[in-house]
Design an enzyme around this catalytic site. Sequence first.
Site, PDB file in Angstrom:
ATOM      1  N   SER A 150     108.032 -17.514   2.712  1.00  0.00           N
ATOM      2  CA  SER A 150     106.639 -17.512   3.154  1.00  0.00           C
ATOM      3  C   SER A 150     106.568 -18.000   4.597  1.00  0.00           C
ATOM      4  O   SER A 150     107.385 -18.825   5.028  1.00  0.00           O
ATOM      5  CB  SER A 150     105.830 -18.458   2.261  1.00  0.00           C
ATOM      6  OG  SER A 150     104.584 -18.732   2.851  1.00  0.00           O
ATOM      7  N   TYR A 163     105.661 -26.627  -0.878  1.00  0.00           N
ATOM      8  CA  TYR A 163     105.850 -25.171  -0.853  1.00  0.00           C
ATOM      9  C   TYR A 163     106.635 -24.743   0.392  1.00  0.00           C
ATOM     10  O   TYR A 163     107.566 -23.926   0.314  1.00  0.00           O
ATOM     11  CB  TYR A 163     104.459 -24.534  -0.881  1.00  0.00           C
ATOM     12  CG  TYR A 163     104.400 -23.040  -0.923  1.00  0.00           C
ATOM     13  CD1 TYR A 163     104.704 -22.332  -2.074  1.00  0.00           C
ATOM     14  CD2 TYR A 163     103.983 -22.318   0.196  1.00  0.00           C
ATOM     15  CE1 TYR A 163     104.596 -20.945  -2.111  1.00  0.00           C
ATOM     16  CE2 TYR A 163     103.877 -20.942   0.176  1.00  0.00           C
ATOM     17  CZ  TYR A 163     104.186 -20.255  -0.986  1.00  0.00           C
ATOM     18  OH  TYR A 163     104.086 -18.889  -1.018  1.00  0.00           O
ATOM     19  N   LYS A 167     110.170 -22.919   0.420  1.00  0.00           N
ATOM     20  CA  LYS A 167     110.251 -21.565   0.974  1.00  0.00           C
ATOM     21  C   LYS A 167     111.249 -21.497   2.130  1.00  0.00           C
ATOM     22  O   LYS A 167     111.895 -20.464   2.337  1.00  0.00           O
ATOM     23  CB  LYS A 167     108.865 -21.102   1.428  1.00  0.00           C
ATOM     24  CG  LYS A 167     107.938 -20.782   0.259  1.00  0.00           C
ATOM     25  CD  LYS A 167     108.559 -19.799  -0.721  1.00  0.00           C
ATOM     26  CE  LYS A 167     107.567 -19.068  -1.585  1.00  0.00           C
ATOM     27  NZ  LYS A 167     108.206 -18.233  -2.620  1.00  0.00           N
TER      28      LYS A 167
HETATM   29  N1  LIG Z   1     100.392 -13.532  -1.633  1.00  0.00           N
HETATM   30  C1  LIG Z   1     100.830 -13.961  -0.457  1.00  0.00           C
HETATM   31  O1  LIG Z   1     100.186 -13.754   0.594  1.00  0.00           O
HETATM   32  C2  LIG Z   1     102.142 -14.684  -0.370  1.00  0.00           C
HETATM   33  C3  LIG Z   1     102.510 -15.228   0.864  1.00  0.00           C
HETATM   34  C4  LIG Z   1     103.748 -15.843   0.978  1.00  0.00           C
HETATM   35  C5  LIG Z   1     104.580 -15.915  -0.121  1.00  0.00           C
HETATM   36  N2  LIG Z   1     104.181 -15.420  -1.333  1.00  0.00           N
HETATM   37  C6  LIG Z   1     105.105 -15.518  -2.455  1.00  0.00           C
HETATM   38  O2  LIG Z   1     105.129 -14.309  -3.160  1.00  0.00           O
HETATM   39  C7  LIG Z   1     105.500 -14.564  -4.527  1.00  0.00           C
HETATM   40  C8  LIG Z   1     104.535 -13.850  -5.464  1.00  0.00           C
HETATM   41  O3  LIG Z   1     103.273 -14.475  -5.389  1.00  0.00           O
HETATM   42  P1  LIG Z   1     101.870 -13.700  -5.535  1.00  0.00           P
HETATM   43  O4  LIG Z   1     101.149 -13.924  -4.270  1.00  0.00           O
HETATM   44  O5  LIG Z   1     102.080 -12.336  -6.032  1.00  0.00           O
HETATM   45  O6  LIG Z   1     101.123 -14.612  -6.624  1.00  0.00           O
HETATM   46  P2  LIG Z   1     100.944 -14.419  -8.204  1.00  0.00           P
HETATM   47  O7  LIG Z   1     100.408 -15.708  -8.705  1.00  0.00           O
HETATM   48  O8  LIG Z   1     100.143 -13.198  -8.477  1.00  0.00           O
HETATM   49  O9  LIG Z   1     102.418 -14.149  -8.716  1.00  0.00           O
HETATM   50  C9  LIG Z   1     103.339 -15.167  -9.032  1.00  0.00           C
HETATM   51  C10 LIG Z   1     103.792 -14.948 -10.457  1.00  0.00           C
HETATM   52  O10 LIG Z   1     104.846 -15.868 -10.772  1.00  0.00           O
HETATM   53  C11 LIG Z   1     104.681 -16.242 -12.121  1.00  0.00           C
HETATM   54  N3  LIG Z   1     105.366 -17.504 -12.374  1.00  0.00           N
HETATM   55  C12 LIG Z   1     104.993 -18.736 -11.962  1.00  0.00           C
HETATM   56  N4  LIG Z   1     105.854 -19.664 -12.399  1.00  0.00           N
HETATM   57  C13 LIG Z   1     106.803 -19.007 -13.106  1.00  0.00           C
HETATM   58  C14 LIG Z   1     107.962 -19.433 -13.785  1.00  0.00           C
HETATM   59  N5  LIG Z   1     108.313 -20.725 -13.847  1.00  0.00           N
HETATM   60  N6  LIG Z   1     108.743 -18.495 -14.392  1.00  0.00           N
HETATM   61  C15 LIG Z   1     108.395 -17.178 -14.345  1.00  0.00           C
HETATM   62  N7  LIG Z   1     107.281 -16.734 -13.719  1.00  0.00           N
HETATM   63  C16 LIG Z   1     106.507 -17.635 -13.109  1.00  0.00           C
HETATM   64  C17 LIG Z   1     103.173 -16.343 -12.300  1.00  0.00           C
HETATM   65  O11 LIG Z   1     102.797 -16.277 -13.673  1.00  0.00           O
HETATM   66  C18 LIG Z   1     102.670 -15.180 -11.473  1.00  0.00           C
HETATM   67  O12 LIG Z   1     102.441 -14.020 -12.231  1.00  0.00           O
HETATM   68  C19 LIG Z   1     105.532 -16.072  -4.671  1.00  0.00           C
HETATM   69  O13 LIG Z   1     106.854 -16.535  -4.572  1.00  0.00           O
HETATM   70  C20 LIG Z   1     104.709 -16.548  -3.494  1.00  0.00           C
HETATM   71  O14 LIG Z   1     105.037 -17.854  -3.111  1.00  0.00           O
HETATM   72  C21 LIG Z   1     102.972 -14.799  -1.481  1.00  0.00           C
END
Ligand SMILES: NC(=O)c1ccc[n+]([C@@H]2O[C@H](COP(=O)([O-])OP(=O)(O)OC[C@H]3O[C@@H](n4cnc5c(N)ncnc54)[C@H](O)[C@@H]3O)[C@@H](O)[C@H]2O)c1
Length: 301
Positions: A150, A163, A167
Amino acid sequence: MSEFKDKVVVITGAGGGLGKSHALEFALRGAKVVVNDLGGSGDGVGASDMADEVVNEIKEKGGIAIASKASVSDPAGAKSIIDDAVAEFGTVDILVNNAGILRDKTFKKMPLEDWDIVMDVHLNGTAYVTHAAWPIMYEKNYGRIVLTSSTSGIYGNFGQSNYGAAKMGMLGLMNVLAMEGRSKNINVNVLSPAAATRLINTIPGREVDLDNPDPMSHPKLVTPAVLLMCSEDGPTGKVIQAGNGRFSTAAVFNNVDLEFGGDVTYEELLAKKDQLLDMSEATEGWTWRTEMMKKAAEKKD
Ligand SMILES: NC(=O)c1ccc[n+]([C@@H]2O[C@H](COP(=O)([O-])OP(=O)(O)OC[C@H]3O[C@@H](n4cnc5c(N)ncnc54)[C@H](O)[C@@H]3O)[C@@H](O)[C@H]2O)c1
């Protein structure tokens, strides 16, 4: 024929958001997908059947997938995700570590419990699942691994010390795994995504309407970067930023060494402070390490 046809792809946290988008796209291209998701809340509480829903959607579209509801942050659960892939599909070719939660608070207000759980899901969870997949990829001389980072880690973000640290840890893990996997055709890259998802909704002031999302922030605009990193001729050891229809590469830069020879005092260094901090002629990587990496390319474990 798609280069991903019949590839066995494991995606953690694929019950929604970015992981779901990656899973649907790999399945559409004929991959056999393990949709893992614990199904808890955005801050990591509880469990549900989110993974089943994505598997059903894939199957309805004629794709191949199974669900795993194990937690990546439990070493045995993490191993079971890879075991399920092997039991059902015989191997694992591609692993996208994507599961994530948020527990935002300033460092001053953060209980250590919030530090631990975020590290466990993101950094330890990624290491646990990757550790289970690594020997399989190593033996077969093939693997593609994505670690999800991230901008909060790469550049920092107020209120996200846990976080951000987890990350940025992805970059450290990738740097070493890319070296160790090179001779075995295992490519390891980092994704730094941006998309409107449930996770973003947990950040105060950043709420998005997930029922009417801005098409430019859809997770599917990130997924092409994942496929590129997992492709036959994809890169290794790279950090690719993707979101809102924009793609870029991030890297660590190093400026020109200040050389003092065998001895140096604090006062002498202080006198050159501006030169020490001047990045105007910085170049990518660290000169010594670049040489080491060239040698590492020939090293075998
Ligand atoms: N959305 C953004 O803009 C953004 C930015 C930077 C990084 N990220 C990263 O992208 C990834 C996906 O996030 P997202 O934005 O799609 O959010 P999201 O909440 O939709 O997806 C994350 C998923 O991980 C699952 N999860 C959480 N803990 C878990 C565990 N212990 N075991 C298995 N599954 C688990 C959740 O149930 C969820 O469905 C994450 O790693 C997040 O940190 C997202």
